[in-house]
Design an enzyme around this catalytic site. Structure first.
Site, PDB file in Angstrom:
ATOM      1  N   ARG A  20      40.744  43.480  47.090  1.00  0.00           N
ATOM      2  CA  ARG A  20      41.880  43.154  46.170  1.00  0.00           C
ATOM      3  C   ARG A  20      42.833  44.339  46.512  1.00  0.00           C
ATOM      4  O   ARG A  20      44.154  44.113  46.458  1.00  0.00           O
ATOM      5  CB  ARG A  20      41.434  42.845  44.871  1.00  0.00           C
ATOM      6  CG  ARG A  20      40.667  41.246  44.904  1.00  0.00           C
ATOM      7  CD  ARG A  20      40.564  40.862  43.454  1.00  0.00           C
ATOM      8  NE  ARG A  20      39.374  42.017  42.901  1.00  0.00           N
ATOM      9  CZ  ARG A  20      39.319  42.206  41.788  1.00  0.00           C
ATOM     10  NH1 ARG A  20      40.057  41.733  40.885  1.00  0.00           N
ATOM     11  NH2 ARG A  20      38.394  43.110  41.424  1.00  0.00           N
ATOM     12  N   ASN A  38      39.425  37.643  42.245  1.00  0.00           N
ATOM     13  CA  ASN A  38      37.930  37.224  42.569  1.00  0.00           C
ATOM     14  C   ASN A  38      37.754  35.562  42.159  1.00  0.00           C
ATOM     15  O   ASN A  38      38.166  35.325  41.022  1.00  0.00           O
ATOM     16  CB  ASN A  38      36.916  38.267  42.116  1.00  0.00           C
ATOM     17  CG  ASN A  38      36.966  39.602  42.804  1.00  0.00           C
ATOM     18  OD1 ASN A  38      37.352  39.557  44.003  1.00  0.00           O
ATOM     19  ND2 ASN A  38      36.423  40.602  42.301  1.00  0.00           N
TER      20      ASN A  38
END
EC number: 3.6.1.7
Length: 91
Positions: A20, A38
């Site tokens: 990320r 997520n």
């Protein structure tokens, strides 16, 4: 300049490996707005919005995995409506 927005779902080794944050860095570099988060199933959802050319380049970079620890094995794409976004967030 034409704008586009796409919702991506990244499969593979994409959690616990800095995916990320690396996606955030790519987004900043490509002037992309949206987010990365997520999911409980081990995937990562990415909303990418910006100029069509930059979004396409961003998607190609994500497909190649944005860092050496991540491994994107599949990338699902769904077109989205343009939203009034001003930044890229990590959730």
């Amino acid at each position: 300049m034409a704008q586009t927005a796409v919702l991506l779902t990244a499969h593979g080794r994409v959690q616990g490996v800095g995916f990320r944050y690396s996606t955030y860095q790519l987004a900043v570099r490509h002037h992309i707005y949206g987010f990365a988060r997520n999911n409980a199933d081990g995937t990562v959802t990415i909303l990418a919005q910006g100029s069509t050319g930059m979004v396409n380049a961003f998607i190609e970079a994500i497909k190649k995995s944005p860092n050496s620890w991540a491994n994107v094995t599949q990338l699902e794409q769904t077109k989205q409506a343009i939203q009034p976004l001003k930044k890229f967030d990590i959730y």
